[in-house]
Scaffold this active site. Structure first.
Site, PDB file in Angstrom:
ATOM      1  N   THR A  59       0.855  -1.178   0.000  1.00 60.56           N
ATOM      2  CA  THR A  59       0.000   0.000   0.000  1.00 60.56           C
ATOM      3  C   THR A  59       0.895   1.233   0.000  1.00 60.56           C
ATOM      4  O   THR A  59       2.017   1.190   0.484  1.00 60.56           O
ATOM      5  CB  THR A  59      -0.873  -0.027   1.269  1.00 60.56           C
ATOM      6  OG1 THR A  59      -1.782  -1.119   1.171  1.00 60.56           O
ATOM      7  CG2 THR A  59      -1.632   1.268   1.473  1.00 60.56           C
TER       8      THR A  59
ATOM      9  N   GLY B 238      -0.298  -2.650   5.870  1.00 59.44           N
ATOM     10  CA  GLY B 238      -0.069  -3.967   6.465  1.00 59.44           C
ATOM     11  C   GLY B 238      -1.305  -4.826   6.410  1.00 59.44           C
ATOM     12  O   GLY B 238      -2.090  -4.776   5.468  1.00 59.44           O
ATOM     13  N   GLU B 239      -1.513  -5.604   7.444  1.00 65.01           N
ATOM     14  CA  GLU B 239      -2.636  -6.533   7.516  1.00 65.01           C
ATOM     15  C   GLU B 239      -3.902  -5.739   7.814  1.00 65.01           C
ATOM     16  O   GLU B 239      -4.155  -5.329   8.954  1.00 65.01           O
ATOM     17  CB  GLU B 239      -2.375  -7.581   8.600  1.00 65.01           C
ATOM     18  CG  GLU B 239      -3.429  -8.661   8.667  1.00 65.01           C
ATOM     19  CD  GLU B 239      -3.162  -9.629   9.802  1.00 65.01           C
ATOM     20  OE1 GLU B 239      -4.154 -10.081  10.415  1.00 65.01           O
ATOM     21  OE2 GLU B 239      -1.983  -9.917  10.081  1.00 65.01           O
TER      22      GLU B 239
END
Length: 323
Positions: free
Chosen positions: A193, A244-245
């Site tokens: 991202t 991230g997650e």
């Protein structure tokens, strides 16, 4: 007046065996984007204008997972998402499920400024883009050979791939691979991202984040990037962009938490970033960039490496991947 500051990221979680050529390409792109932002800030552009400008540039280059470089859904299409926030009045705009818009971050800003809403998605976002003359293109523009190859790998493994460059063995924050998300194994872990945070010379903070999401994700899946308070947040105190997650970032409202501990605990920016990375992610992996209204810059992540860079008005300039 405070000195301006800018930070940019291209994702957290990096293969330690990533080729030197790829590392150099990433650093060159981040350097280019920082210089673009610096030039705008020196010309007295607002923080909001600068974060949009920089993220548009990242969306246009296919190196990272946003815009032109967006990963593919299980259906072989793109569903992009982005959000932008102006900290001065806590105005925000977000879009998701976008498949034809070249620069989702600019559409997110239009949602903020030209609609009565804060968030538009899928066909509604696409219709709004057409109504406002936003540049659109065929879905094929986003489908690169790299991403077609990654989707093939993901389908063969019957799993979600974050990024094909990460090995299936090794450690991330001391945890043995394979990494899991919500208890399900992932073949690889390296979200890419993109995001930018800025404080301008007037002390105004802004943040912007854009992504294509997860390779081989279910159609309709929405991550943290377009969710205000999770992937993106800006207020009078700071601007934050996360990566991230996504599911873990959503659960922790990670970006807002940075502002909250600054406001309610009186933490300085880096202290706040360190606190939320350590105490709010549970078993999730993520990273973030942040600036404060005092001209501070901070980074934080609990996984291996992060594509990041920053610059300040007093001449500090840094681009890197590893700690």
């Amino acid at each position: 007046m405070v000195g301006w500051a800018i930070a940019v990221h291209g994702g957290a979680g990096v293969d330690p065996n990533l080729s030197p050529q790829r590392q150099e390409e990433a650093k060159q792109l981040l350097t280019h984007c920082l210089n673009l932002g610096i030039s705008a800030l020196r010309s007295n552009a607002s923080a909001l204008d600068v974060v949009e400008l920089v993220v548009r540039e990242l969306e246009t280059d296919p190196l990272f997972n946003s815009g032109r470089g967006s990963v593919l859904t299980a259906n072989g299409t793109v569903e992009m998402e982005a959000s932008i926030m102006d900290g001065t009045k806590r105005r925000c705009g977000a879009v998701s499920g976008v498949s034809t818009v070249k620069n989702p971050i600019s559409l997110a800003r239009l949602v903020m400024e030209k609609s009565p809403h804060s968030y538009l998605a899928f066909s509604g976002a696409e219709e709004f883009a057409r109504q406002h003359g936003v540049e659109v293109t065929e879905n094929a523009y986003f489908i690169t050979p790299d991403n077609v190859g990654m989707l093939k790998l993901a389908k063969e493994a019957n799993t979600i791939l974050f990024d094909y460059r990460i090995p299936t063995t090794g450690k991330c924050a001391g945890v043995e691979s394979p990494v899991k998300m919500n208890g399900l194994p992932l073949s690889v872990y390296a979200p890419e991202t993109v995001g930018c945070v800025v404080v301008d010379s007037e002390g105004r903070c802004a943040a912007a984040t854009s992504t294509g999401g997860l390779m081989n994700k279910m159609s309709g899946r929405i991550g943290d990037s377009p969710i205000i308070g999770a992937g993106t947040y800006a207020c009078e105190l700071c601007g934050v962009s996360c990566t991230g997650e996504g599911e873990a970032i959503i659960r922790s409202t990670l970006a807002r938490e940075v502002a909250a501990v600054m406001e309610y605990k009186g933490y300085r920016l880096q202290e706040a970033v360190d606190y939320v990375i350590k105490h709010r992610l549970d078993e999730g992996f993520a990273g973030l960039i942040a600036v404060s209204n005092k001209g501070e810059v901070a980074f934080g992540h609990n996984c291996n490496g992060m594509f990041k860079g920053c610059a300040t008005e007093n001449g500090f300039f840094e681009v890197g991947i590893w700690d």
